[in-house]
Design a protein around this motif. Sequence first.
Motif, PDB file in Angstrom:
ATOM      1  N   MET A 193       1.159  -1.471   0.024  1.00 55.41           N
ATOM      2  CA  MET A 193       0.200  -0.180   0.264  1.00 55.41           C
ATOM      3  C   MET A 193       0.943   1.281   0.208  1.00 55.41           C
ATOM      4  O   MET A 193       1.730   0.932   0.541  1.00 55.41           O
ATOM      5  CB  MET A 193      -0.751  -0.059   1.293  1.00 55.41           C
ATOM      6  N   GLU A 232      -1.257  -5.489   1.583  1.00 56.30           N
ATOM      7  CA  GLU A 232      -2.519  -5.971   0.661  1.00 56.30           C
ATOM      8  C   GLU A 232      -2.526  -7.225  -0.134  1.00 56.30           C
ATOM      9  O   GLU A 232      -2.764  -7.306  -0.732  1.00 56.30           O
ATOM     10  CB  GLU A 232      -3.607  -4.980   0.764  1.00 56.30           C
ATOM     11  N   ARG A 282      -5.216  -9.786  -1.785  1.00 54.43           N
ATOM     12  CA  ARG A 282      -6.433  -9.415  -1.942  1.00 54.43           C
ATOM     13  C   ARG A 282      -6.897 -10.924  -2.818  1.00 54.43           C
ATOM     14  O   ARG A 282      -6.518 -11.920  -3.633  1.00 54.43           O
ATOM     15  CB  ARG A 282      -5.851  -8.563  -3.480  1.00 54.43           C
ATOM     16  N   ARG A 286      -9.784  -8.665   1.300  1.00 52.27           N
ATOM     17  CA  ARG A 286      -8.924  -7.523   1.178  1.00 52.27           C
ATOM     18  C   ARG A 286      -7.706  -8.096   3.241  1.00 52.27           C
ATOM     19  O   ARG A 286      -9.241  -7.459   3.511  1.00 52.27           O
ATOM     20  CB  ARG A 286      -8.607  -6.134   0.948  1.00 52.27           C
ATOM     21  N   PHE A 328      -5.006  -6.762   5.757  1.00 53.33           N
ATOM     22  CA  PHE A 328      -4.589  -5.845   5.055  1.00 53.33           C
ATOM     23  C   PHE A 328      -3.288  -6.564   6.565  1.00 53.33           C
ATOM     24  O   PHE A 328      -3.894  -6.594   8.063  1.00 53.33           O
ATOM     25  CB  PHE A 328      -4.900  -4.284   5.549  1.00 53.33           C
ATOM     26  N   LEU A 369     -15.166  -1.601   0.064  1.00 55.38           N
ATOM     27  CA  LEU A 369     -14.239  -0.362   0.401  1.00 55.38           C
ATOM     28  C   LEU A 369     -14.518   0.099  -1.515  1.00 55.38           C
ATOM     29  O   LEU A 369     -14.249   1.513  -1.407  1.00 55.38           O
ATOM     30  CB  LEU A 369     -12.520  -2.059  -0.112  1.00 55.38           C
ATOM     31  N   SER A 410     -13.725   4.378   0.280  1.00 61.57           N
ATOM     32  CA  SER A 410     -12.490   4.411  -0.772  1.00 61.57           C
ATOM     33  C   SER A 410     -11.580   4.827   0.934  1.00 61.57           C
ATOM     34  O   SER A 410     -10.563   4.295   1.173  1.00 61.57           O
ATOM     35  CB  SER A 410     -11.948   4.624  -1.678  1.00 61.57           C
ATOM     36  N   TYR A 431      -9.928   2.204   3.387  1.00 60.35           N
ATOM     37  CA  TYR A 431      -7.943   1.818   2.756  1.00 60.35           C
ATOM     38  C   TYR A 431      -7.289   2.525   3.689  1.00 60.35           C
ATOM     39  O   TYR A 431      -6.644   1.624   4.307  1.00 60.35           O
ATOM     40  CB  TYR A 431      -7.567   2.029   1.487  1.00 60.35           C
ATOM     41  N   ARG A 486      -4.595   0.894   6.735  1.00 60.56           N
ATOM     42  CA  ARG A 486      -3.173   0.928   6.647  1.00 60.56           C
ATOM     43  C   ARG A 486      -3.188   1.859   7.890  1.00 60.56           C
ATOM     44  O   ARG A 486      -2.373   1.115   8.866  1.00 60.56           O
ATOM     45  CB  ARG A 486      -2.703   2.174   5.744  1.00 60.56           C
TER      46      ARG A 486
END
Length: 164
Positions: free
Chosen positions: A87, A96, A98, A103, A105, A125, A129, A132, A136
């Motif tokens: 990321m 990530e 997938r 997803r 993390f 997601l 968005s 994300y 993180r």
Amino acid sequence: MLTYMATLVQLVDSGIIRPVLIPLKRSEFANRLIYGFPEFRKWLENDVKNAEAFYRGDLEPKRQAYAILKDFITGKPFPGPKLYKKMRPVSDEVWELRTPDLRFFGWFVRKDCLIVVSGALFINLKADSSLYEEHRLKCIRARNDIDLDPPKCLQGAEPNDVIS
């Protein structure tokens, strides 16, 4: 004064992380390791089991999870960064993993050893968005908060550096 740092085994023994285990056939062996934080394991065991595929005709998310985890653990070659990617910003060392609907993390503590902090459904997601970024940051906080022997993660790693 010496300060004491934990190893992965000690983090497992204390319940901070748990190995993610997948049933394997007699002819299959674990070549990679995945550890999960409780939040990730709860999401995997509850939300993923009840989720439906976003795209018609795809495997159910619970089967996607099983397949990618099994492929990872057994050391199956990954077809490049389509299934796992770093990321941004890349200096944060958050990765990530997938599938079409899922997803995961986390970060690589060493080659072939992934610690997963959280997971999310692609549909959520896609709707927001900014999630994300939340995942993180959650990974960075979790890594900073655990008392793991240094180095806590592979620094400056590229895809071939984290998965053999």
